[in-house]
Design an enzyme around this catalytic site. Structure first.
Site, short mmCIF file in Angstrom:
data_model
loop_
_atom_site.label_atom_id
_atom_site.label_comp_id
_atom_site.label_asym_id
_atom_site.label_seq_id
_atom_site.Cartn_x
_atom_site.Cartn_y
_atom_site.Cartn_z
N SER A 15 0.45 48.32 56.70
CA SER A 15 1.00 48.42 55.36
C SER A 15 1.39 49.85 55.04
CB SER A 15 -0.04 47.95 54.34
OG SER A 15 -0.21 46.56 54.42
N CYS A 16 2.17 49.98 53.97
CA CYS A 16 2.57 51.28 53.44
C CYS A 16 1.35 52.18 53.28
CB CYS A 16 3.24 51.07 52.07
SG CYS A 16 3.57 52.58 51.17
N PRO A 17 1.39 53.43 53.66
CA PRO A 17 2.54 54.17 54.16
C PRO A 17 2.55 54.33 55.68
CG PRO A 17 0.83 55.73 53.59
CD PRO A 17 0.23 54.34 53.44
#
Lengths: 78, 176
Positions: A15-17
């Site tokens: 997932s981000c980042p």
């Protein structure tokens, strides 16, 4: 595409980042003009890779989606 | 062939690396998990985008930089009491809302794990690798009786508000 991809990163599930952060870490090892391929499953990666290339000056050569996997091919800025 | 030409014509990599065109400064004043997490996400991303990134850790924001294995910090009884009531380290952070004596953070961490969201520790490691400057506030260290030995490795020399504001003058500044 007939150019050689120097490095491929499997960022699926992250997932981000992290997809961007890990691409930024890996691109340091490339020479300008060389290609890196990032494979991600985070839908947020689509706008983020575009934004990242705009910001850094690296070129987003190709982007595609296949079965929920997003593929980004980026040329290191020269 | 075109790739080969591009490689040959490109200037030496040394001239191209680390040319940040923007700066990011984050004032991390809260030690809550739900604030320090986005702080690390934004700091890491800023550095990944080529921004020269600095995070100043002040007041409660300094607690996440305390080593996880350190239990009690401080020189006098009040500082020691403070550290017992609010243990430092990334593993001991509380949620600003819905903490429920630690059940909130535990659920949050479980959810993060299930959704493959990087932990604050993992983000901290990436941040350090990407060259994020982690600066502890000297005044807060004095206030809490924290020494450099109490804090994690890979951080900058402690500094004050003037250094923080000077750094922030030509930067995108966030107060989290």
């Amino acid at each position: 595409m007939d150019e050689t991809i120097t490095k491929t990163l499997d960022l699926k599930g992250l997932s981000c980042p992290l997809p961007i952060a890990k691409t930024a870490q890996a691109i340091r090892d490339l020479q300008p003009g060389e290609l890196i391929e990032s494979l991600a499953t985070d839908p947020g990666a689509v706008p983020d890779f575009n934004a990242w290339c705009t910001s850094t000056g690296h070129e987003l050569v190709e982007q595609s989606e296949d079965g929920g996997v997003y593929r980004f091919v980026i040329r290191k800025k020269g | 062939m075109t790739a080969m030409q591009a490689t040959l014509e490109a200037p030496a990599p040394a001239q191209l690396e680390h040319v940040p065109h923007k700066k990011l400064v984050i004032m991390a004043w809260s030690g809550d998990l739900d604030k320090i997490w986005p702080t690390f996400i934004l700091g890491t991303t800023g550095a990944a985008m080529g921004m020269e990134t600095t995070i100043f850790f002040t007041f409660w924001g300094l607690f996440p930089l305390v080593r996880n294995e350190v239990h009690i910090t401080g020189e006098n009884w009040m500082q020691k009491m403070m550290s017992m009531m609010n243990r430092g380290g990334t593993e001991h952070l509380k949620l600003g809302k819905m903490n429920f004596v630690g059940a909130g953070p535990a659920m949050m961490k479980k959810l993060a794990e299930e959704h493959h969201v990087a932990s604050p520790d993992e983000l901290l490691e990436v941040a350090r690798d990407l060259g994020v400057h982690l600066v502890p506030c000297q005044m807060t260290m004095d206030l809490l009786g924290l020494t450099k030995d109490d804090l994690i490795d890979g951080i900058e020399e402690p500094a004050g508000a003037t250094t923080a504001l000077l750094e922030a003058q030509d930067a995108v500044t966030l107060f989290i």
